[in-house]
Design a protein around this motif. Structure first.
Motif, PDB file in Angstrom:
ATOM      1  N   PHE A  48       2.621  -1.135  -2.430  1.00 38.46           N
ATOM      2  CA  PHE A  48       2.762  -0.377  -1.254  1.00 38.46           C
ATOM      3  C   PHE A  48       3.602  -0.770  -0.149  1.00 38.46           C
ATOM      4  O   PHE A  48       4.344  -0.002   0.148  1.00 38.46           O
ATOM      5  CB  PHE A  48       1.051   0.122  -0.912  1.00 38.46           C
ATOM      6  CG  PHE A  48       1.195   1.225   0.282  1.00 38.46           C
ATOM      7  CD1 PHE A  48       1.233   2.286   0.317  1.00 38.46           C
ATOM      8  CD2 PHE A  48       0.801   0.655   1.638  1.00 38.46           C
ATOM      9  CE1 PHE A  48       1.358   3.400   0.988  1.00 38.46           C
ATOM     10  CE2 PHE A  48       0.711   1.423   2.451  1.00 38.46           C
ATOM     11  CZ  PHE A  48       1.030   2.744   2.385  1.00 38.46           C
ATOM     12  N   HIS A  73      -1.593  -3.463  -3.210  1.00 38.28           N
ATOM     13  CA  HIS A  73      -1.302  -3.259  -1.540  1.00 38.28           C
ATOM     14  C   HIS A  73       0.092  -3.759  -1.488  1.00 38.28           C
ATOM     15  O   HIS A  73       0.822  -3.519  -0.680  1.00 38.28           O
ATOM     16  CB  HIS A  73      -2.240  -4.335  -1.134  1.00 38.28           C
ATOM     17  CG  HIS A  73      -2.079  -4.302   0.381  1.00 38.28           C
ATOM     18  ND1 HIS A  73      -1.669  -5.495   1.173  1.00 38.28           N
ATOM     19  CD2 HIS A  73      -2.078  -3.293   1.596  1.00 38.28           C
ATOM     20  CE1 HIS A  73      -1.521  -5.213   2.216  1.00 38.28           C
ATOM     21  NE2 HIS A  73      -1.907  -3.891   2.526  1.00 38.28           N
ATOM     22  N   MET A 121      -2.434   4.343   1.844  1.00 36.05           N
ATOM     23  CA  MET A 121      -2.297   3.854   0.639  1.00 36.05           C
ATOM     24  C   MET A 121      -2.883   4.839  -0.349  1.00 36.05           C
ATOM     25  O   MET A 121      -2.512   5.082  -1.417  1.00 36.05           O
ATOM     26  CB  MET A 121      -2.590   2.406   0.518  1.00 36.05           C
ATOM     27  CG  MET A 121      -2.577   1.736  -0.757  1.00 36.05           C
ATOM     28  SD  MET A 121      -3.071  -0.289  -0.944  1.00 36.05           S
ATOM     29  CE  MET A 121      -3.301  -0.300  -2.755  1.00 36.05           C
TER      30      MET A 121
END
Length: 146
Positions: A123, A120, A25
């Protein structure tokens, strides 16, 4: 002969996968902003680390990690890929936990962590456009505060 997998081995596998996910990430974030991590300013690195801490929260919730595992994962992320020393990473992780637990401690950092939770998700959904916009907005806002 039957081999048994113990809980510690499973935890190690889960934590290793989570650490790898965080590194990927961070790599993606750097790619999207067009700046390698080693070329970011200290402020940018701190902002990206706080954003990454939001991802740690997302992983912790998703994988149902215990508090010590989440803490270890946070420290690991701050050491690699962010290159903080062990002591810096422990201190920074403790600060991030305090900020995440009480918005009033540092409202801006708390917001960055919250945006990292969204980052997150972006991603994992391969929403590069959304992730890029998310991190760029934060970096722009923080840099304009200087």
């Amino acid at each position: 002969m039957t081999e048994f997998i113990n809980a510690d081995d499973i935890n190690d596998v889960i934590l290793a996968a989570a650490a790898n996910e965080l590194e990927q990430m961070v790599d993606k974030m750097c790619e999207l902003i067009g700046t390698p991590l080693e070329q970011t300013t200290e402020l940018e690195r701190q902002v990206m680390a706080a954003f990454g801490f939001g991802a740690v929260y997302g992983i912790t919730h998703r994988d149902q990690l215990a508090e010590p595992q989440a803490h270890a994962l946070s420290i690991r992320m701050l050491i690699k890929p962010f290159n903080y020393s062990e002591q810096q990473a422990v201190d920074f992780a403790d600060d991030l936990i305090r900020v995440a637990s009480d918005r009033e401690v540092h409202p801006v950092m708390n917001t960055i962590i919250q945006r990292g939770i969204d980052g997150h998700r972006q991603f994992n959904q391969e929403d590069d456009e959304g992730l890029e916009r998310n991190i760029q907005e934060i970096l722009t806002a923080v840099q304009s505060q200087k």
